[in-house]
Design a protein around this motif. Sequence first.
Motif, short mmCIF file in Angstrom:
data_model
loop_
_atom_site.label_atom_id
_atom_site.label_comp_id
_atom_site.label_asym_id
_atom_site.label_seq_id
_atom_site.Cartn_x
_atom_site.Cartn_y
_atom_site.Cartn_z
N VAL A 85 56.06 25.91 36.64
CA VAL A 85 57.33 25.17 36.80
C VAL A 85 58.33 26.08 37.51
O VAL A 85 58.76 27.09 36.96
CB VAL A 85 57.91 24.74 35.43
N SER A 86 58.69 25.73 38.74
CA SER A 86 59.66 26.51 39.49
C SER A 86 61.03 25.84 39.37
O SER A 86 61.17 24.64 39.64
CB SER A 86 59.23 26.60 40.96
N LEU A 87 62.02 26.60 38.91
CA LEU A 87 63.36 26.03 38.69
C LEU A 87 64.30 26.39 39.83
O LEU A 87 64.39 27.56 40.23
CB LEU A 87 63.94 26.56 37.37
N HIS A 88 65.00 25.39 40.34
CA HIS A 88 65.94 25.59 41.44
C HIS A 88 67.19 24.76 41.22
O HIS A 88 67.20 23.85 40.38
CB HIS A 88 65.30 25.19 42.78
N VAL A 89 68.22 25.06 41.99
CA VAL A 89 69.42 24.23 42.01
C VAL A 89 69.70 23.93 43.48
O VAL A 89 69.65 24.82 44.32
CB VAL A 89 70.62 24.95 41.36
N ASN A 90 69.99 22.68 43.76
CA ASN A 90 70.03 22.22 45.14
C ASN A 90 71.41 22.35 45.79
O ASN A 90 72.40 22.66 45.12
CB ASN A 90 69.58 20.75 45.19
N SER A 91 71.45 22.08 47.06
CA SER A 91 72.70 22.02 47.81
C SER A 91 72.47 21.13 49.01
O SER A 91 71.38 21.14 49.59
CB SER A 91 73.10 23.43 48.27
N SER A 92 73.47 20.32 49.35
CA SER A 92 73.30 19.43 50.51
C SER A 92 74.47 19.63 51.47
O SER A 92 75.43 20.33 51.15
CB SER A 92 73.22 17.97 50.05
N TYR A 93 74.38 19.00 52.66
CA TYR A 93 75.43 19.17 53.67
C TYR A 93 76.74 18.52 53.23
O TYR A 93 77.81 19.03 53.49
CB TYR A 93 74.96 18.62 55.01
N GLY A 94 76.64 17.37 52.55
CA GLY A 94 77.85 16.74 52.04
C GLY A 94 78.06 17.15 50.59
O GLY A 94 77.25 17.87 50.02
N SER A 95 79.16 16.67 49.99
CA SER A 95 79.42 17.07 48.60
C SER A 95 79.11 15.96 47.61
O SER A 95 79.35 16.10 46.41
CB SER A 95 80.88 17.50 48.46
N SER A 96 78.57 14.83 48.09
CA SER A 96 78.39 13.70 47.18
C SER A 96 77.03 13.68 46.46
O SER A 96 76.90 13.06 45.42
CB SER A 96 78.57 12.39 47.95
N ALA A 97 76.04 14.36 47.02
CA ALA A 97 74.70 14.32 46.40
C ALA A 97 74.77 14.89 44.99
O ALA A 97 75.48 15.87 44.73
CB ALA A 97 73.71 15.11 47.25
N GLN A 98 74.04 14.24 44.08
CA GLN A 98 74.04 14.71 42.69
C GLN A 98 72.73 14.35 42.00
O GLN A 98 71.95 13.55 42.51
CB GLN A 98 75.20 14.08 41.92
#
Lengths: 243, 192
Positions: A85-98
Amino acid sequence: MVPPRQRQGIRTIVIDPGHGGSETGAIGASGTEEKDLTLAIARSLARALERRLPVKVVLTRSEDLQMSLDDRTALANQNKADLFVSLHVNSSYGSSAQGAETYILSTEASDERAADAAAAENQSGEGDGDPLYDLQLILWDLSQTHHLSESLRFATLVQEELNSALELRDRGVKQAPFRVLMGAAMPAVLVELGFLSNPTEEKHLESLDYQNQLVDSLVRAIARYKTLVESRPEDRSGTGDTP
Amino acid sequence: MSERRRALLIAGAVVAGLLLVGLVLWLSRRDGSTSTRDAGGTEVDSTGPMVSVTLYYPSLSDRRLHAEERSIPESTREEKVRSIVAALLEGPQSQMLAAPLPGTIELAGVFFGEGGVIYLDLRQPDQERPPALGSLEELLAVYSLVDSVALNTPGIDRVALLWNGSQPESFSGHVDTARPLTPNRKLLAESP
């Protein structure tokens, strides 16, 4: 004399806190670094798993250090892990993704890598007549193609638990050509626990309560998968596959 | 010299100067050698033939790559690839899209390999590592480059991404970049 068959089970779990050292991963608007969140949540998950389930947990890193993606999978293989199980935290170009998302290796990436390995062998002649090299190739091919369907089963449970705990709309399990999922000789998933690019979610991810919710969801998913695997009829082929 | 004569001489010199500037401008237009900037901001002669390319930029909202048409000067295959990458790094025209990577990143080299593979060597001054990105950003950034280059360049099937001359296992810790990548059409938004 027929050797005793080992019953299928989930005994060793490798938890991989994404990134580390100078490789920070995503950085939130208020400066939260992905590598710190993944390490904190991985440690908490390891403690919770060992407390609640009869399993051995191995962390790919237990401190802030840099580690290659291939070394993480290699560690899981060396420990004969039953789950990665690889744990990550994401980031996108806009600020609305959740929201949290669960990934397995994309079939295209799996197929392309198998084709690359075969082409490289044919072109260079490397490994010709070397049974160890051939074995490595065969093992690699088996590792993800055989485990991809199990990865999907496990990922579905992870996503169900995360959806339920975080009240997320189900977007299903996703597939991507993520390097850390390649070469794992066991079911392997990558969980994106939220979006640091969303300021509200960044605050949630920093809170201990929210982190505990995430950990509880992951423990429940792993417990369900463990029960599923261990309640299957005993494999008589010796291959470990279940029809 | 009288005051009047001096004033006439100065006025004459000004008029002669203006005529000279006008003549130079007229000759340059007559010659047709106007210069403009290409899709990547590089000054080019725009009187030559132009070709249309489709560039794929990450969306700010829908986790897909969206197409934007650009005109670039018709030139060698290498120059075409350089123009495509420069335009991507410069950013989209639409405010709903984003540049795949920070604008300070530059294309250090383009190499054509065997079997339809092209190598793009990227770098950022004073930065040893590629930029820190989340997995979604990295996925879209990598395939923004791969799809834009491969789908606009006949004979190119796969794109290998290098950083400072070497091929990293992953740019930002997620997407496999250790091998040349084929275009990913699943990430492309459907045409309107």
